[in-house]
Design a protein around this motif. Structure first.
Motif, short mmCIF file in Angstrom:
data_model
loop_
_atom_site.label_atom_id
_atom_site.label_comp_id
_atom_site.label_asym_id
_atom_site.label_seq_id
_atom_site.Cartn_x
_atom_site.Cartn_y
_atom_site.Cartn_z
N ALA A 1 58.43 32.34 48.89
CA ALA A 1 57.04 32.08 49.98
C ALA A 1 55.94 32.39 50.27
N MET A 2 55.97 33.99 49.19
CA MET A 2 54.51 34.81 49.66
C MET A 2 53.67 34.30 48.58
N VAL A 3 53.68 34.01 47.64
CA VAL A 3 53.25 33.78 46.51
C VAL A 3 52.89 32.12 46.20
N VAL A 4 53.66 31.40 47.08
CA VAL A 4 53.14 29.52 47.05
C VAL A 4 52.15 29.62 48.50
N SER A 5 52.00 30.81 49.41
CA SER A 5 51.49 30.23 50.73
C SER A 5 50.19 31.17 50.05
N PHE A 6 50.25 32.06 49.58
CA PHE A 6 48.78 32.86 49.06
C PHE A 6 48.49 31.17 47.92
N SER A 7 48.82 30.65 47.39
CA SER A 7 48.55 30.23 46.38
C SER A 7 47.60 28.89 47.51
N PHE A 8 48.06 28.16 48.17
CA PHE A 8 47.32 27.36 49.02
C PHE A 8 46.01 27.60 49.44
N GLY A 9 45.91 28.80 49.61
CA GLY A 9 44.57 28.91 50.29
C GLY A 9 43.86 30.38 49.89
N MET A 10 44.33 31.03 50.03
CA MET A 10 44.09 33.11 49.94
C MET A 10 43.89 33.48 48.37
N GLY A 11 43.99 32.42 47.04
CA GLY A 11 44.02 32.86 46.19
C GLY A 11 42.69 32.25 45.58
N ALA A 12 42.21 31.09 46.15
CA ALA A 12 40.99 30.33 45.49
C ALA A 12 39.56 30.35 46.75
N MET A 13 41.01 29.90 48.12
CA MET A 13 39.64 30.34 49.03
C MET A 13 38.08 30.90 49.34
N PRO A 14 38.95 32.33 48.78
CA PRO A 14 37.35 33.18 49.49
C PRO A 14 36.81 33.00 48.10
N TRP A 15 36.74 32.68 46.68
CA TRP A 15 36.22 32.30 46.00
C TRP A 15 35.66 31.62 46.35
N ILE A 16 35.96 30.61 46.52
CA ILE A 16 34.43 29.11 46.88
C ILE A 16 34.38 29.53 47.71
N MET A 17 34.82 29.84 48.72
CA MET A 17 33.11 30.76 49.59
C MET A 17 32.27 31.63 49.24
N MET A 18 32.86 32.38 48.56
CA MET A 18 31.54 33.26 48.53
C MET A 18 30.74 32.84 47.42
N SER A 19 30.84 32.04 46.68
CA SER A 19 29.66 31.16 46.13
C SER A 19 29.13 29.84 46.63
N GLU A 20 29.90 29.52 47.45
CA GLU A 20 28.90 28.40 48.21
C GLU A 20 28.38 29.13 49.58
N ILE A 21 28.76 30.22 50.35
CA ILE A 21 27.65 30.38 51.48
C ILE A 21 26.76 31.32 50.91
N LEU A 22 26.73 33.01 49.92
CA LEU A 22 25.82 33.60 49.79
C LEU A 22 24.60 32.70 49.78
N PRO A 23 23.07 33.64 50.13
CA PRO A 23 22.09 32.50 50.14
C PRO A 23 21.56 32.79 49.13
N ILE A 24 20.54 32.14 48.24
CA ILE A 24 20.30 31.87 46.81
C ILE A 24 19.28 32.93 46.86
#
Length: 486
Positions: free
Chosen positions: A392-415
């Motif tokens: 359940a921990m691994v599944v929960s991680f995969s639903f958001g904490m796995g991918a979303m931090p990398w998505i946010m990093m690639s989106e929000i940092l000023p160019i």
């Protein structure tokens, strides 16, 4: 001053390591294309092809992380290592990744995203070969450091490249492919580790990067990076093939040009300027998410899943470990669909909340197992409960904490600070990954219940952090996100 003139200095100093190629540039200027290029006329088809090729990098990333779980007993026995020495071996990929992270942003800025991935592939291949032929710990450690260096560069470059080539309505799902590929790499390491010995498994580790290297010659460079470098012709040609030859790209071209023109050409800014909201807020969010991702203990669990299951009393621990890897892949597939529908922020909150609950179940199970007899009927039940909690921990991680931090990093940092800031964020992520990986085995020996309690507290803090600070970026262009922070 023209767009080209404004970026001439950057163009002189920074050039793509791998040129964009001519296979599609010719087609973008012709009204009639050869039959062999017909498939890429459809909107976004070329984006999918590019994502599939660069996704080989994160598969390498995941294979590196998953390698230690099925091989621990065999390597310790064959090379005469202690548990602490093997823990050092496992953690050294994170040390190498920290060095790679320091260099990743600047490498990607100076020679392009494709060139950065090419450079990352070479030490990965050499590192796996060194591990395969190791007869003592020195070769083992050096190989792990080298592959970690390559993984550190890959972990920054791939999500940034995907974010920069993707249409805004597909960006979340496509960047999530990065995390999906990581989970596929982990699962492959778990699966192959059931059938081949550790030296052969290390040789198989070179396959993703061996395929990635020639694949890079067939995809375009990031159009936003080309625009930043003042390569107008290459920039427009790259964007055209990514959007389809029949698509009018004039609006997107003008948006990117305006965004580039509004930012400074300088690669560094004064420290005092970081106090501005447009800098400190995205820096704090990006670093915070990537640090909390690792402090959740996920790498400690994934690196040593077999050990955890053995301590929980699960007899077929290696098969259970593969099952966890397979479930993680399926959960991450769902995330690809949800990323552009539910939004990043909601998935982060749901994911970290699910991890809190599942870690609570695991911690309580281990606490009770410590005080009852092994012969008790309850002991077997608690083993199943602990197994279910880890899953359940691994599944929960995969639903958001796995991918979303990398998505946010690639989106929000000023160019204009993306290279430096991205390196810092990736370095922080890998430093805490190293810390968790190094201490996981020792913490589990100290107290399994206590270890999972610590991870649970971190996940609870993550829920609060996301609720207070993290904005929603779903459906916004990268340029709109930058204006939001201004």
């Amino acid at each position: 001053m023209s767009f080209r003139d404004e970026n001439e200095e950057g163009r002189d100093l920074k050039k793509p390591f791998l040129h964009t190629g001519s296979w599609y540039r010719m087609g973008s200027r012709q009204s009639s294309l050869m039959a062999s290029t017909k498939a890429i006329r459809d909107n976004s088809v070329s984006v999918f092809a590019c994502v599939l090729i660069v996704a080989l990098g994160p598969i390498q990333f995941g294979f590196t992380g998953g390698y230690t779980s099925p091989t621990q007993s065999a390597i310790i026995k064959d090379l005469g290592l202690s548990v602490s020495e093997f823990s050092l071996f496992g953690s050294l990929s994170n040390v190498g990744a920290m060095v790679g992270a320091i260099a990743s942003g600047q490498i990607a800025e100076y020679i392009g995203r494709k060139g950065s991935l090419m450079i990352a592939s070479i030490p990965n291949i050499i590192g796996w070969l060194m591990i395969s032929f190791a007869n003592d710990s020195s070769f083992l450690y050096m190989g792990r450091l080298l592959e970690g260096f390559g993984v550190g560069i890959i972990s920054y470059t791939v999500p940034v490249y995907i974010a920069e080539i993707s249409p805004q309505n597909l960006r979340g799902g496509l960047v999530s492919v990065n995390q999906l590929s990581v989970t596929i790499g982990i699962m492959l390491a778990y699966l192959l580790g059931l059938f081949v010995e550790w030296r052969i498994l290390a040789v198989l580790g070179i396959v993703p990067c061996t395929i990635l290297i020639p694949g890079l010659f067939f995809i375009p460079e990031s159009p936003r990076w080309l625009a930043k470098m003042g390569m107008t012709e290459e920039f427009e040609a790259s964007l055209q093939v990514l959007r389809g030859f029949d698509t009018d790209i004039s609006t997107e071209v003008n948006e990117i040009k305006r965004a580039i023109a509004s930012t400074s050409r300088r690669t560094t800014i004064r420290f005092a300027e970081l106090r501005q909201k447009r800098y400190w807020l995205p820096l704090m969010i990006g670093n915070g998410l990537l640090i909390l991702q690792q402090l959740s203990g996920i790498n400690g669990v994934l690196f040593y899943t077999s050990t955890i299951f053995k301590s929980a009393g699960v007899s077929s621990s290696d098969f259970a470990t593969f099952g966890v890897g397979a479930i993680q892949v399926l959960a991450t597939l769902v995330t690809l669909w949800l990323a552009d529908k539910s939004g990043r922020r909601v998935l982060l909150i749901v994911s970290s909340s699910g991890m809190v609950l599942s870690l609570l179940v695991v911690a309580v199970s281990f606490y009770i197992k410590d005080v009852i007899s092994n012969d008790s009927s309850l002991y077997g039940t608690l083993s199943i409960v602990a197994l279910a909690g880890v899953v359940a921990m691994v599944v929960s991680f995969s639903f958001g904490m796995g991918a979303m931090p990398w998505i946010m990093m690639s989106e929000i940092l000023p160019i204009n600070i993306k290279g430096l800031a991205g390196s810092v964020a990736t370095l922080a992520n890998w430093f805490f990954s190293w810390l968790v990986t190094l201490t996981a085995n020792m913490l589990l020996d100290w107290s399994s219940g206590g270890t999972f309690t610590i991870y649970m507290v971190v996940c609870a803090l993550t829920v609060a952090f996301v609720t207070i600070w993290v904005p929603e970026t779903k459906g916004k262009t990268l340029e709109e996100i930058q204006w939001f922070f201004r």
